[in-house]
Design an enzyme around this catalytic site. Structure first.
Site, PDB file in Angstrom:
ATOM      1  N   HIS A   1      -3.699   1.194  11.440  1.00  0.00           N
ATOM      2  CA  HIS A   1      -2.119   1.356  11.813  1.00  0.00           C
ATOM      3  C   HIS A   1      -1.172   0.757  10.779  1.00  0.00           C
ATOM      4  O   HIS A   1       0.060   1.455  10.593  1.00  0.00           O
ATOM      5  CB  HIS A   1      -1.801   0.663  13.327  1.00  0.00           C
ATOM      6  CG  HIS A   1      -0.378   1.107  13.791  1.00  0.00           C
ATOM      7  ND1 HIS A   1      -0.062   2.424  14.201  1.00  0.00           N
ATOM      8  CD2 HIS A   1       0.503   0.530  14.128  1.00  0.00           C
ATOM      9  CE1 HIS A   1       0.808   2.436  14.539  1.00  0.00           C
ATOM     10  NE2 HIS A   1       1.575   1.404  14.569  1.00  0.00           N
TER      11      HIS A   1
ATOM     12  N   ASP B   1      -6.974   4.395  13.272  1.00  0.00           N
ATOM     13  CA  ASP B   1      -5.876   3.785  13.943  1.00  0.00           C
ATOM     14  C   ASP B   1      -6.159   3.476  15.320  1.00  0.00           C
ATOM     15  O   ASP B   1      -6.305   4.184  16.325  1.00  0.00           O
ATOM     16  CB  ASP B   1      -4.712   4.734  13.980  1.00  0.00           C
ATOM     17  CG  ASP B   1      -3.284   3.908  14.278  1.00  0.00           C
ATOM     18  OD1 ASP B   1      -3.452   2.935  15.075  1.00  0.00           O
ATOM     19  OD2 ASP B   1      -2.127   4.243  13.807  1.00  0.00           O
TER      20      ASP B   1
ATOM     21  N   SER C   1       5.443   4.759  13.061  1.00  0.00           N
ATOM     22  CA  SER C   1       5.214   4.193  14.547  1.00  0.00           C
ATOM     23  C   SER C   1       6.150   4.372  15.230  1.00  0.00           C
ATOM     24  O   SER C   1       7.000   5.571  15.608  1.00  0.00           O
ATOM     25  CB  SER C   1       4.838   2.543  14.216  1.00  0.00           C
ATOM     26  OG  SER C   1       4.285   2.039  15.505  1.00  0.00           O
TER      27      SER C   1
END
Length: 367
Positions: free
Chosen positions: A241, A212, A147
């Site tokens: 995610h 996601d 991320s």
């Protein structure tokens, strides 16, 4: 306007757990540091590392005697070392790598405040420690960015020409592109991964969930398209995610990737041909703009600020609770997370089954 937008983007990028999930304890006799939430392990060292920007970051180093590679892991934006500790242990065991994880400035027990530039100094401090304290060489290091962690990961990777490999886990094209469907890079944007990925010379693995709802899967796909040296990506159908580690394909694909990059470059070349298309990947700027349609299709800003914080924090806790169970099952189970949840087995029953399957898991892993 630029200063306001830059400040806003920076605030949206960082959500350190508050309060931190752990404290550091120093043994009065040995001087060794440990996390208060976990007992001391002989193969785990807890460190405090100074950075060039004057902060001091917390880090852990997990040693694996079978390792030939070292993974430098940059975690997501709503986690700290206390939440990632068990995951790091499991990754080191199953991937047979040494692993260093660290907290960004302002996260966990690291001093200072989180910022884009501080995270660049943070990863540099961790990398320097690997070289100077553990004798790791650039060609044996794999950078892993999850991320927001894809930002410092790609910034460093673009400056290391002999790096072994890079893993991008639910990566972002840039901070601003998570919120707005911009078609070009602005000077006030943060983590301009879209501009740095073409500068990375080593094999790159991209892992992203197709469902996601925080960072759209198109971010990962566009980054993969821009890689110089592509490796077969992993698009996890239905993955969100923060739950990709729960899919059996996750650890299997990572193991395959690490096995491949640990070969010599000449050995890798033949296995790379099926996914490596250098002529198509080096597109012109005009063609590059056209490839962004999947990200730029949204007309309105994404309402992801509160969702990003609460979703990541909740999902991280849930993930760590389920992680040990999922690792025991992932090498022999090909079911999705949904199927896993629908099985509705009790935690006690799963743990008992996992203990009885250790030998079987080892045989599968050895094969």
């Amino acid at each position: 306007m630029g200063g306001v937008t830059s400040s806003m983007a920076a605030k949206l990028a960082f959500f350190p757990p508050n309060p931190p999930s752990y404290k550091l304890i120093t043994d009065e006799v040995t001087g060794l540091m440990t996390l208060n939430t976990f007992p001391h392990r002989e193969n785990v060292e807890v460190l405090k590392l100074p950075t060039r920007r004057g902060t001091e970051i917390a880090a852990i180093y997990v040693r694996n005697p079978m390792a030939t590679s070292t993974l430098l892991y940059s975690h997501g934006n709503a986690a700290d070392l206390g939440q990632m500790y068990e995951l790091f242990i499991e990754l080191s065991i199953h991937l047979r790598v040494n692993l260093m994880g660290y907290d960004y400035s302002g996260y966990g027990q690291s001093s200072g405040k989180p910022s884009e530039q501080n995270t660049y100094a943070d990863i540099e401090a961790a990398y320097k420690c690997l070289e100077e304290s553990y004798g790791a060489k650039q060609e044996n290091i794999i950078l892993y960015g999850q991320s927001v962690g894809s930002g410092p990961t790609l910034d460093l990777a673009a400056r290391l020409p002999e790096l072994r490999a890079v893993v991008l886990h639910s990566p972002i094209l840039s901070g601003l592109r998570v919120m707005y469907p911009v078609k070009r890079t602005y000077w006030f944007d943060i983590y301009k991964n879209i501009d740095k990925i073409p500068l990375v010379n080593c094999p790159v693995l991209v892992i992203h969930g197709t469902s996601d709802d925080v960072v759209d899967c198109s971010h990962g796909k566009q980054l993969w398209e821009l890689c110089k040296e592509k490796y077969e990506p992993l698009w996890l159908k239905g993955g969100n995610h923060c739950d990709l580690e729960l899919y059996p394909e996750y650890i299997k694909h990572l193991k395959k990737f690490i096995y491949n990059v640990e070969k010599s470059p000449s050995q890798r070349s033949s296995s790379r041909r099926s996914t490596d298309q250098p002529d198509q990947s080096r597109r012109s700027t005009d063609c590059f703009e056209a490839s962004r349609k999947s990200t730029d299709r949204r007309e309105k800003p994404r309402k992801s600020t509160d969702k990003l914080k609460s979703h990541d924090q909740k999902s991280t806790l849930d993930k760590l609770e389920k992680f040990r169970i999922s690792f025991d099952y992932m090498d022999r189970s090909r079911r999705s997370v949904d199927c896993f949840e629908k099985s509705r087995r009790s935690i006690d029953y799963q743990l008992e089954r996992a203990r009885r399957s250790v030998d079987r898991l080892d045989r599968i892993r050895a094969g």
